[in-house]
Design a protein around this motif. Structure first.
Motif, PDB file in Angstrom:
ATOM      1  N   ALA A   1       0.825  -1.206   0.000  1.00  0.00           N
ATOM      2  CA  ALA A   1       0.000   0.000   0.000  1.00  0.00           C
ATOM      3  C   ALA A   1       0.860   1.258   0.000  1.00  0.00           C
ATOM      4  CB  ALA A   1      -0.937  -0.003   1.206  1.00  0.00           C
ATOM      5  N   ALA A   2       1.998   1.206   0.700  1.00  0.00           N
ATOM      6  CA  ALA A   2       2.908   2.351   0.706  1.00  0.00           C
ATOM      7  C   ALA A   2       3.511   2.581  -0.677  1.00  0.00           C
ATOM      8  CB  ALA A   2       4.010   2.124   1.735  1.00  0.00           C
ATOM      9  N   GLU A   3       3.902   1.490  -1.350  1.00  0.00           N
ATOM     10  CA  GLU A   3       4.431   1.624  -2.715  1.00  0.00           C
ATOM     11  C   GLU A   3       3.356   2.164  -3.657  1.00  0.00           C
ATOM     12  OE1 GLU A   3       7.320   1.502  -3.809  1.00  0.00           O
ATOM     13  OE2 GLU A   3       8.532   0.340  -2.384  1.00  0.00           O
ATOM     14  N   LEU A   4       2.137   1.691  -3.496  1.00  0.00           N
ATOM     15  CA  LEU A   4       1.036   2.197  -4.315  1.00  0.00           C
ATOM     16  C   LEU A   4       0.793   3.676  -4.022  1.00  0.00           C
ATOM     17  CD1 LEU A   4      -1.069   1.224  -6.386  1.00  0.00           C
ATOM     18  CD2 LEU A   4      -2.580   0.654  -4.463  1.00  0.00           C
ATOM     19  N   SER A   5       0.943   4.059  -2.769  1.00  0.00           N
ATOM     20  CA  SER A   5       0.791   5.468  -2.387  1.00  0.00           C
ATOM     21  C   SER A   5       1.899   6.321  -2.993  1.00  0.00           C
ATOM     22  CB  SER A   5       0.831   5.593  -0.854  1.00  0.00           C
ATOM     23  OG  SER A   5      -0.168   4.815  -0.247  1.00  0.00           O
ATOM     24  N   ARG A   6       3.102   5.788  -3.041  1.00  0.00           N
ATOM     25  CA  ARG A   6       4.210   6.528  -3.645  1.00  0.00           C
ATOM     26  C   ARG A   6       3.934   6.781  -5.132  1.00  0.00           C
ATOM     27  NH1 ARG A   6      10.390   5.063  -2.539  1.00  0.00           N
ATOM     28  NH2 ARG A   6       9.694   2.900  -2.809  1.00  0.00           N
ATOM     29  N   MET A   7       3.384   5.773  -5.818  1.00  0.00           N
ATOM     30  CA  MET A   7       3.147   5.893  -7.254  1.00  0.00           C
ATOM     31  C   MET A   7       1.969   6.799  -7.596  1.00  0.00           C
ATOM     32  SD  MET A   7       3.786   1.977  -8.462  1.00  0.00           S
ATOM     33  CE  MET A   7       5.373   1.178  -8.187  1.00  0.00           C
ATOM     34  N   THR A   8       0.954   6.790  -6.734  1.00  0.00           N
ATOM     35  CA  THR A   8      -0.286   7.508  -7.085  1.00  0.00           C
ATOM     36  C   THR A   8      -0.501   8.785  -6.288  1.00  0.00           C
ATOM     37  OG1 THR A   8      -1.597   6.232  -5.481  1.00  0.00           O
ATOM     38  CG2 THR A   8      -1.394   5.340  -7.721  1.00  0.00           C
ATOM     39  N   GLN A   9       0.111   8.892  -5.115  1.00  0.00           N
ATOM     40  CA  GLN A   9      -0.114  10.048  -4.244  1.00  0.00           C
ATOM     41  C   GLN A   9       1.168  10.816  -3.933  1.00  0.00           C
ATOM     42  OE1 GLN A   9      -3.399  10.489  -3.476  1.00  0.00           O
ATOM     43  NE2 GLN A   9      -3.802   8.564  -4.574  1.00  0.00           N
ATOM     44  N   ASN A  10       2.263  10.430  -4.591  1.00  0.00           N
ATOM     45  CA  ASN A  10       3.557  11.059  -4.345  1.00  0.00           C
ATOM     46  C   ASN A  10       3.972  10.984  -2.875  1.00  0.00           C
ATOM     47  OD1 ASN A  10       4.031  11.944  -7.071  1.00  0.00           O
ATOM     48  ND2 ASN A  10       2.502  13.554  -6.733  1.00  0.00           N
ATOM     49  N   LEU A  11       3.667   9.867  -2.242  1.00  0.00           N
ATOM     50  CA  LEU A  11       4.096   9.676  -0.864  1.00  0.00           C
ATOM     51  C   LEU A  11       5.619   9.717  -0.826  1.00  0.00           C
ATOM     52  CD1 LEU A  11       3.008   8.955   2.032  1.00  0.00           C
ATOM     53  CD2 LEU A  11       3.572   6.578   1.473  1.00  0.00           C
ATOM     54  N   PRO A  12       6.192  10.497   0.075  1.00  0.00           N
ATOM     55  CA  PRO A  12       7.663  10.632   0.112  1.00  0.00           C
ATOM     56  C   PRO A  12       8.375   9.293   0.300  1.00  0.00           C
ATOM     57  CG  PRO A  12       6.633  12.337   1.438  1.00  0.00           C
ATOM     58  CD  PRO A  12       5.543  11.396   1.043  1.00  0.00           C
ATOM     59  N   ASP A  13       9.524   9.172  -0.322  1.00  0.00           N
ATOM     60  CA  ASP A  13      10.314   7.941  -0.224  1.00  0.00           C
ATOM     61  C   ASP A  13      10.609   7.565   1.222  1.00  0.00           C
ATOM     62  OD1 ASP A  13      10.324   7.974  -2.950  1.00  0.00           O
ATOM     63  OD2 ASP A  13      12.425   8.575  -3.160  1.00  0.00           O
ATOM     64  N   GLU A  14      10.866   8.589   2.064  1.00  0.00           N
ATOM     65  CA  GLU A  14      11.245   8.275   3.448  1.00  0.00           C
ATOM     66  C   GLU A  14      10.108   7.625   4.238  1.00  0.00           C
ATOM     67  OE1 GLU A  14      10.703  12.870   3.273  1.00  0.00           O
ATOM     68  OE2 GLU A  14      11.535  11.258   2.012  1.00  0.00           O
ATOM     69  N   VAL A  15       8.860   7.925   3.876  1.00  0.00           N
ATOM     70  CA  VAL A  15       7.723   7.290   4.558  1.00  0.00           C
ATOM     71  C   VAL A  15       7.615   5.827   4.137  1.00  0.00           C
ATOM     72  CG1 VAL A  15       5.238   7.336   4.952  1.00  0.00           C
ATOM     73  CG2 VAL A  15       6.500   9.486   4.714  1.00  0.00           C
ATOM     74  N   VAL A  16       7.848   5.567   2.854  1.00  0.00           N
ATOM     75  CA  VAL A  16       7.823   4.179   2.377  1.00  0.00           C
ATOM     76  C   VAL A  16       8.937   3.386   3.044  1.00  0.00           C
ATOM     77  CG1 VAL A  16       7.961   2.685   0.355  1.00  0.00           C
ATOM     78  CG2 VAL A  16       6.869   4.937   0.169  1.00  0.00           C
ATOM     79  N   GLU A  17      10.114   3.968   3.114  1.00  0.00           N
ATOM     80  CA  GLU A  17      11.228   3.274   3.740  1.00  0.00           C
ATOM     81  C   GLU A  17      11.019   3.101   5.243  1.00  0.00           C
ATOM     82  OE1 GLU A  17      13.450   1.668   1.988  1.00  0.00           O
ATOM     83  OE2 GLU A  17      12.256   2.433   0.320  1.00  0.00           O
ATOM     84  N   ARG A  18      10.290   4.038   5.849  1.00  0.00           N
ATOM     85  CA  ARG A  18       9.992   3.897   7.283  1.00  0.00           C
ATOM     86  C   ARG A  18       9.102   2.673   7.515  1.00  0.00           C
ATOM     87  NH1 ARG A  18       7.405   8.327  11.630  1.00  0.00           N
ATOM     88  NH2 ARG A  18       8.670   7.586  13.404  1.00  0.00           N
ATOM     89  N   HIS A  19       8.199   2.406   6.592  1.00  0.00           N
ATOM     90  CA  HIS A  19       7.403   1.169   6.673  1.00  0.00           C
ATOM     91  C   HIS A  19       8.342  -0.041   6.765  1.00  0.00           C
ATOM     92  CE1 HIS A  19       3.970   3.556   5.271  1.00  0.00           C
ATOM     93  NE2 HIS A  19       3.186   2.501   5.384  1.00  0.00           N
ATOM     94  N   ARG A  20       9.263  -0.115   5.810  1.00  0.00           N
ATOM     95  CA  ARG A  20      10.159  -1.268   5.756  1.00  0.00           C
ATOM     96  C   ARG A  20      11.024  -1.368   7.014  1.00  0.00           C
ATOM     97  NH1 ARG A  20      10.113  -0.107   0.024  1.00  0.00           N
ATOM     98  NH2 ARG A  20       9.576  -2.020  -1.128  1.00  0.00           N
TER      99      ARG A  20
END
Length: 361
Positions: A276-295
């Motif tokens: 969902a975070a990766e999908l958010s990055r692609m469609t909502q421009n979720l910052p990379d650092e938030v996606v990496e914080r998930h991981r």
């Protein structure tokens, strides 16, 4: 340690109590939880809670008749045959609408007990006693009840609010470490969708945060239940805001189905959140650092964050049966920023496939 009481108004007002020692003095605890006029009680429990259930029965016996129904552990409990067994017990014991069901166990048990209580005589009193982290912060609160079918998870069920929820943190001290960590997936979810304090506490010291005897652990349970209580109180039947609680669950439920429910729920939801975070990055421009914080946070809890590439077609087919789908339109909870969510309607599954490639092992 004092007991924290959180009020929930969705589907009827009730209280979630979070503390210690509640099961050591059950007569006082359950007198308030069950309320007046209850003559018969059925405690639904898995084999692992047999000793606790027997002790609870002995202590509650007296003014009321108390029966036990032992059911399979985990998702094996959430089958129509098991629900029918519980209905049979209720029928043979002549349970009436003034009687009660207690769900004593993890999330699958509270889901089952809630469904049985909701459907027997169109509703008898229900008290949930969650005994896992997952059940405390998610399954026992909010009134979602249900069973699984061959086609998917929780496709048969009802919204049915409990009369009370009792979260005795003492019962968690003997849980296996991996069971506690799996339950933290739902806590992390609450952090990303609305309560960043949760993420800060976990990152500050993951060992202390996941220790059931620590003040930080209790605080995390309180924050997670508090969020769910607020959301459910505003949207009991998931017509709007409550959908945010499904962050990571669309893919997560599909993974559980693919694994024939042999995986812990939290492990599947962990992968679902990264997706969902990766999908958010692609469609909502979720910052990379938030996606990496998930991981980073999920990995610190030793939860999985990848899945096999070959499973995609099966997962997609299962997701199309998801309860949040509308016709042929797949819908996902995504993040626009940390702590902020929106619903993404997906008419073209190619973007889902692209996002999925980012989590493939």
């Amino acid at each position: 340690m004092t007991t924290t009481k959180i009020s929930v108004t969705g589907g009827g007002e009730y209280t979630v109590s979070i503390g210690r020692g509640m099961l050591s003095n059950p007569e006082r605890t359950f007198a308030e939880a069950l309320g007046a006029g209850v003559n018969k009680v059925l405690i639904i429990h898995p084999p692992t809670m047999g000793a606790v259930a027997n002790k609870l029965r002995d202590q509650l016996m007296g003014e009321r008749e108390v029966l036990l129904a032992e059911v399979p552990d985990a998702e094996n409990a959430k089958r129509i045959e098991v629900a029918a067994f519980c209905w049979q017990v209720l029928g043979q014991a002549d349970f009436t609408r003034s009687d009660a069901v207690i769900g004593l166990g993890g999330g699958a048990i509270t889901d089952l007990a809630g469904f049985v209580a909701a459907t027997w005589l169109r509703g008898v009193r229900l008290v949930q006693v969650p005994t896992t982290v997952l059940a405390m912060v998610d399954a026992s609160v909010g009134g979602k009840t249900g069973i699984n079918t061959a086609e998917g998870k929780n496709l048969v069920g009802s919204f049915y609010a409990p009369h009370a929820v009792l979260c005795d943190l003492d019962v968690l001290e003997n849980l296996p470490r991996n069971e506690i960590l799996a339950g933290f997936a739902e806590i992390v979810k609450c952090g990303f969708i609305a309560v960043p304090e949760i993420l800060d506490i976990i990152e500050a010291d993951v060992d202390v945060a996941t220790d059931p005897t620590s003040d930080q652990f209790k605080r995390l349970i309180e924050l997670s239940v508090g969020l769910k209580a607020r959301v459910v109180s505003e949207d009991f039947k998931e017509n709007g805001q409550r959908e945010i609680l499904n962050y990571g669950h669309t893919l997560g439920h599909a993974i559980e189905h693919a694994e024939r429910y042999t995986w812990r729920h939290g492990a599947a939801i962990s992968i679902g959140m990264v997706f969902a975070a990766e999908l958010s990055r692609m469609t909502q421009n979720l910052p990379d650092e938030v996606v990496e914080r998930h991981r980073r946070i999920l990995s610190s809890l030793t939860l999985p964050i990848t899945y096999t590439a070959e499973a995609w077609e099966h997962l997609l087919t299962t997701m199309k049966r998801d309860k949040k789908s509308r016709g042929s339109m797949l819908r996902f909870v995504v993040l626009t920023a940390e702590g902020k969510t929106t619903i993404l309607n997906v008419p073209d599954t190619s973007i889902l496939f692209t996002a999925y490639q980012e989590i493939c092992a």
